[in-house]
Write an enzyme that holds these catalytic residues in place. Structure first.
Site, PDB file in Angstrom:
ATOM      1  N   LYS A   1       0.871  -1.191   0.000  1.00  8.01           N
ATOM      2  CA  LYS A   1       0.000   0.000   0.000  1.00  8.01           C
ATOM      3  C   LYS A   1       0.904   1.235   0.000  1.00  8.01           C
ATOM      4  CE  LYS A   1      -4.322   1.317   2.264  1.00  8.01           C
ATOM      5  NZ  LYS A   1      -5.121   1.618   1.094  1.00  8.01           N
TER       6      LYS A   1
HETATM    7  N1  PMP Z   1      -7.872  -1.968  -3.181  1.00  3.68           N
HETATM    8  C1  PMP Z   1      -7.346  -0.737  -3.043  1.00  3.68           C
HETATM    9  C2  PMP Z   1      -6.640  -0.138  -4.205  1.00  3.68           C
HETATM   10  C3  PMP Z   1      -7.447  -0.054  -1.815  1.00  3.68           C
HETATM   11  O1  PMP Z   1      -6.923   1.174  -1.681  1.00  3.68           O
HETATM   12  C4  PMP Z   1      -8.133  -0.655  -0.743  1.00  3.68           C
HETATM   13  C5  PMP Z   1      -8.277   0.068   0.564  1.00  3.68           C
HETATM   14  N2  PMP Z   1      -7.181  -0.189   1.406  1.00  3.68           N
HETATM   15  C6  PMP Z   1      -8.670  -1.932  -0.933  1.00  3.68           C
HETATM   16  C7  PMP Z   1      -8.518  -2.566  -2.164  1.00  3.68           C
HETATM   17  C8  PMP Z   1      -9.379  -2.643   0.177  1.00  3.68           C
HETATM   18  O2  PMP Z   1      -8.455  -3.019   1.157  1.00  3.68           O
HETATM   19  P1  PMP Z   1      -8.870  -3.244   2.670  1.00  3.68           P
HETATM   20  O3  PMP Z   1     -10.081  -4.108   2.651  1.00  3.68           O
HETATM   21  O4  PMP Z   1      -7.704  -3.891   3.279  1.00  3.68           O
HETATM   22  O5  PMP Z   1      -9.164  -1.889   3.235  1.00  3.68           O
END
Ligand code: PMP
Length: 296
Positions: free
Chosen positions: A153
């Protein structure tokens, strides 16, 4: 909106007022988009304030930092403890927490030794709202997994997300759906995507997407509820004829979708597996069951 006169944040081991915190303008993250972060939610539950899947989030922060070679010396356990203190100091319960690990002054394109840790939190409603979403297939693709670590991320990846969401809004849609470089559906700008056909759920496999923690929670809930989920590649055409669809993400939670490129899904949202999963998700984040995911 994100902070007031009294908001306190955690910066490099100290508690400071948000209004007094500062950052060098020669920061590598500001110029080149190099920092790693998380988006986490805490919920008010019958057992007090609990941070949902805190360990999974901070483990992913460590993974992201390691991939980008940004030093992060706090352990997951320490980060969880700091997060609870952050909520307490700001008198927050239902909140969104944002840890960010960013390099220091460095105008070169080489990973450096210096890094900083910021943890802040604010009250944030469901990111994509409560209305059913009208999506468009984005003209932007997700970043090529050979160009970056897509499962990390990293702030810089979100320039792609900003382009896609801005394009969708400017064309009158609520949100974008992005494809991978081969034309398969990948995910949303800030959420993973699922669609439903004949009582089976489909979602993109890992490879071109962020491995969402909410996506994983949906797998767990679907298994408990006896719903079949298939991780497989599919195209926008497959989605046009879907019975229903939804996004999953920490900020968005489970967000129902009405249409893709103007093609409305076959079932009313309330009659879909996604709707049932969205209710189960709300229960999961607010109830005792998820104590399992708390401090290790
Ligand atoms: N894809 C992207 C590109 C994101 O930014 C997020 C948010 N973090 C998610 C998927 C979903 O991830 P999570 O369920 O861990 O928040």
């Amino acid at each position: 909106m994100y902070y007031t006169e009294n908001t306190i944040l955690y910066l490099d081991g100290k508690w400071v007022k948000a209004k007094d915190a500062s950052l060098t303008l020669y920061n590598q993250s500001l110029h080149y988009g190099n920092a790693v972060f998380e988006g986490i939610r805490s919920y008010s539950t019958e057992d007090g304030t609990l941070i949902f899947k805190a360990k999974a989030h901070f483990d992913r922060l460590h993974y992201s930092a390691q991939k980008m070679q940004i030093p992060l010396s706090w352990s997951t356990e320490e980060l969880i403890r700091i997060s609870y203190e952050l909520l307490e100091r700001n008198n927050l319960s239902d909140a969104y927490l944002r840890p960010l690990v960013y390099p220091g002054e460095n105008m070169s394109l080489v990973a450096g030794e210096e890094s900083h840790l910021l943890l802040c939190a604010w009250e944030w409603g469901r990111y994509l709202g409560d209305s059913l979403l009208r999506l468009m297939t984005s003209s932007f693709q997700r970043p090529n997994p050979k160009a970056c670590f897509v499962e990390a991320k990293v702030t810089g990846h979100y320039t792609n997300s900003i382009l896609a969401t801005t394009e969708a809004k400017q064309k009158g849609y609520d949100e974008a759906l992005l494809l991978d470089m081969y034309g398969n559906v990948a995910e949303g700008p800030g959420a993973n995507f699922f669609y439903e056909k004949n009582e089976v759920l489909y979602t993109a496999p890992l490879g071109n997407i962020l491995s969402g923690i909410t996506r994983q929670t949906i797998f767990e809930l679907a298994e408990e509820m006896g719903f079949e989920v298939r991780e497989q590649l599919f195209s926008p055409r497959d989605v046009y004829d879907a019975d229903g669809a939804f996004f999953t993400g920490t900020a968005a939670e489970v967000a129902g979708i009405q249409s893709l490129d103007g093609n409305k899904f076959n079932l009313p949202w309330e009659d879909t597996l996604g709707f049932e999963l969205s209710r189960a998700y709300n229960n999961r984040v607010q109830k005792k069951e998820y104590k399992n995911f708390e401090l290790v």
